[in-house]
Design a protein around this motif. Structure first.
Motif, short mmCIF file in Angstrom:
data_model
loop_
_atom_site.label_atom_id
_atom_site.label_comp_id
_atom_site.label_asym_id
_atom_site.label_seq_id
_atom_site.Cartn_x
_atom_site.Cartn_y
_atom_site.Cartn_z
N PRO A 112 45.74 42.11 51.72
CA PRO A 112 44.77 41.10 51.27
C PRO A 112 44.86 39.80 52.06
CG PRO A 112 45.91 42.08 49.40
CD PRO A 112 46.65 42.51 50.63
N LEU A 113 46.07 39.39 52.40
CA LEU A 113 46.24 38.17 53.18
C LEU A 113 45.72 38.35 54.59
CD1 LEU A 113 47.34 35.30 53.51
CD2 LEU A 113 49.56 36.30 54.08
N GLN A 114 45.99 39.49 55.21
CA GLN A 114 45.51 39.72 56.57
C GLN A 114 43.99 39.65 56.62
OE1 GLN A 114 45.80 43.67 58.56
NE2 GLN A 114 47.03 42.58 60.08
N MET A 115 43.34 40.15 55.56
CA MET A 115 41.88 40.08 55.51
C MET A 115 41.41 38.63 55.56
SD MET A 115 39.29 41.44 52.52
CE MET A 115 39.90 43.13 52.58
N VAL A 116 42.07 37.76 54.81
CA VAL A 116 41.68 36.36 54.77
C VAL A 116 42.00 35.66 56.09
CG1 VAL A 116 42.07 34.14 53.63
CG2 VAL A 116 41.95 36.24 52.27
N VAL A 117 43.17 35.93 56.64
CA VAL A 117 43.56 35.29 57.90
C VAL A 117 42.60 35.68 59.03
CG1 VAL A 117 45.32 35.26 59.71
CG2 VAL A 117 46.00 35.04 57.31
N ARG A 118 42.31 36.96 59.13
CA ARG A 118 41.42 37.39 60.23
C ARG A 118 39.99 36.95 59.99
NH1 ARG A 118 43.77 43.09 62.70
NH2 ARG A 118 45.86 42.24 63.13
N ALA A 119 39.58 36.85 58.73
CA ALA A 119 38.25 36.32 58.43
C ALA A 119 38.16 34.85 58.86
CB ALA A 119 37.95 36.47 56.95
N ALA A 120 39.22 34.09 58.58
CA ALA A 120 39.24 32.69 58.98
C ALA A 120 39.21 32.56 60.50
CB ALA A 120 40.48 32.00 58.42
N ASP A 121 39.99 33.39 61.19
CA ASP A 121 39.99 33.36 62.65
C ASP A 121 38.61 33.69 63.22
OD1 ASP A 121 42.66 32.73 62.61
OD2 ASP A 121 43.38 34.70 63.25
N ALA A 122 37.87 34.53 62.50
CA ALA A 122 36.55 34.95 62.96
C ALA A 122 35.45 33.96 62.57
CB ALA A 122 36.22 36.34 62.40
N GLY A 123 35.83 32.88 61.90
CA GLY A 123 34.84 31.87 61.53
C GLY A 123 34.03 32.18 60.29
N TRP A 124 34.54 33.06 59.44
CA TRP A 124 33.81 33.40 58.22
C TRP A 124 33.80 32.23 57.25
CZ3 TRP A 124 34.75 38.96 55.99
CH2 TRP A 124 34.54 39.91 57.00
N ARG A 125 32.75 32.18 56.43
CA ARG A 125 32.68 31.23 55.33
C ARG A 125 33.34 31.89 54.12
NH1 ARG A 125 26.56 31.25 55.04
NH2 ARG A 125 27.13 33.39 55.59
N VAL A 126 34.43 31.33 53.68
CA VAL A 126 35.21 31.90 52.58
C VAL A 126 35.03 31.05 51.33
CG1 VAL A 126 37.50 32.62 51.80
CG2 VAL A 126 36.89 32.78 54.24
N ARG A 127 34.64 31.69 50.24
CA ARG A 127 34.42 31.00 48.98
C ARG A 127 35.40 31.51 47.93
NH1 ARG A 127 28.56 30.90 46.06
NH2 ARG A 127 28.17 29.49 47.81
N GLU A 128 35.84 30.61 47.06
CA GLU A 128 36.75 30.96 45.97
C GLU A 128 36.05 30.71 44.64
OE1 GLU A 128 41.50 30.47 45.74
OE2 GLU A 128 40.38 28.59 45.60
N VAL A 129 36.12 31.69 43.73
CA VAL A 129 35.46 31.62 42.43
C VAL A 129 36.50 31.89 41.33
CG1 VAL A 129 33.68 32.61 40.95
CG2 VAL A 129 33.27 32.41 43.41
N ASP A 130 36.50 31.07 40.29
CA ASP A 130 37.44 31.28 39.18
C ASP A 130 37.08 32.55 38.40
OD1 ASP A 130 38.65 28.94 39.87
OD2 ASP A 130 38.09 27.82 38.07
N VAL A 131 38.11 33.34 38.08
CA VAL A 131 37.92 34.53 37.25
C VAL A 131 39.06 34.61 36.22
CG1 VAL A 131 36.69 35.88 38.99
CG2 VAL A 131 39.18 35.99 38.91
N PRO A 132 38.78 35.08 35.01
CA PRO A 132 39.85 35.25 34.01
C PRO A 132 40.82 36.33 34.46
CG PRO A 132 37.66 35.34 33.00
CD PRO A 132 37.45 35.43 34.47
N TYR A 133 42.10 36.06 34.23
CA TYR A 133 43.16 37.01 34.60
C TYR A 133 43.89 37.41 33.33
CZ TYR A 133 46.91 38.95 37.57
OH TYR A 133 47.81 39.79 38.19
N LEU A 134 43.76 38.67 32.95
CA LEU A 134 44.26 39.17 31.69
C LEU A 134 45.62 39.85 31.85
CD1 LEU A 134 40.90 40.84 30.59
CD2 LEU A 134 41.66 38.51 30.11
N PRO A 135 46.39 39.96 30.77
CA PRO A 135 47.64 40.74 30.86
C PRO A 135 47.33 42.16 31.30
CG PRO A 135 47.58 39.47 28.83
CD PRO A 135 46.20 39.37 29.44
N ARG A 136 47.99 42.62 32.34
CA ARG A 136 47.71 43.93 32.91
C ARG A 136 48.21 45.05 32.01
NH1 ARG A 136 49.42 46.41 37.57
NH2 ARG A 136 49.82 48.19 36.23
#
Length: 232
Positions: A171-195
């Protein structure tokens, strides 16, 4: 709410998640295809997923990244989503992610986990995530507050990132390489429940710091040349 009509595949990496599968699959938006990637389950998860109408992809090589990438390679839709298969995240929330990608507002949308309920996000997992977020900021300049597994992007663009990690660094590599490629990255809040059940990656301090170790190796990669036009 406007319905999202683009073709969407949802990759669900799965290792012994029979208890959670009915809840997760019932929340996949109508018309989307759930791709359950069975990563060596021994509790009948694969057969259960098939009986509930999901497409099952078998991935014998153990590892979160191996499962995620097998799902990406099996996907055929224009937009691909990823979501944990342990009932900690509601895949129905991905409609907003897909809308942002399909409308050209973002190239990669990530879910920022907001804990709901006791034990939803253990302190050791939060500590590891915070450390990685800070390292990611130094490496890429992205001011993200989470590196959660819930996300959406276009399939062809994801394949173009040439992701190579097959463990918890995926998951981190996806974000790092997306950033290197100039992608627009957005973060959205989501509820996180007990798994449901115990985490295979960050269920213990040892597991958390093994994941951090894997991700530090990703952050040590030399920056890649940005692709013209980002992901569009």
């Amino acid at each position: 709410m406007r319905r999202v009509t683009v073709d969407v595949d949802v990759v669900l990496p799965c290792l012994n998640e029979a208890e959670a599968l009915p809840w997760v699959l019932a929340r996949i938006p109508a018309g989307w295809r759930p791709l359950v990637v069975d990563n060596g389950s021994t509790d009948g998860s694969g057969d259960l997923a098939r009986s509930l109408g999901a497409t099952v992809v078998e991935e014998e090589r153990r590892g979160f990244g191996a499962a995620c990438h097998a799902g990406l390679l099996a996907a055929e839709a224009d937009v691909v989503c990823f979501c944990d298969c342990d009932a900690s995240l509601d895949p129905g929330l991905l409609t907003g992610f897909v809308r942002a990608v399909s409308d050209g507002e973002a190239d990669l949308v990530l879910g920022r986990r907001r804990p709901r309920g006791r034990g939803a996000w253990p302190v050791h997992a939060r500590a590891g995530n915070l450390a990685l977020s800070r390292m990611l900021r130094r490496r890429t300049g992205l001011r993200l507050r989470d590196l959660g597994p819930m996300r959406a992007a276009r399939r062809e663009a994801l394949l173009g990132l040439d992701l190579t990690d097959r463990r918890s660094g995926y998951p981190l590599q996806m974000v790092v390489r997306a950033a290197d490629a100039g992608w627009r990255v957005r973060e959205v809040d989501v509820p996180y429940l007990p798994r449901s059940g115990k985490s295979k990656v960050t269920g213990t301090w040892r597991g958390t710091w093994q994941a951090v170790h894997d991700m530090r190796q990703v952050l040590a990669e030399a920056p890649r040349e940005p692709a013209a036009g980002g992901a569009r």
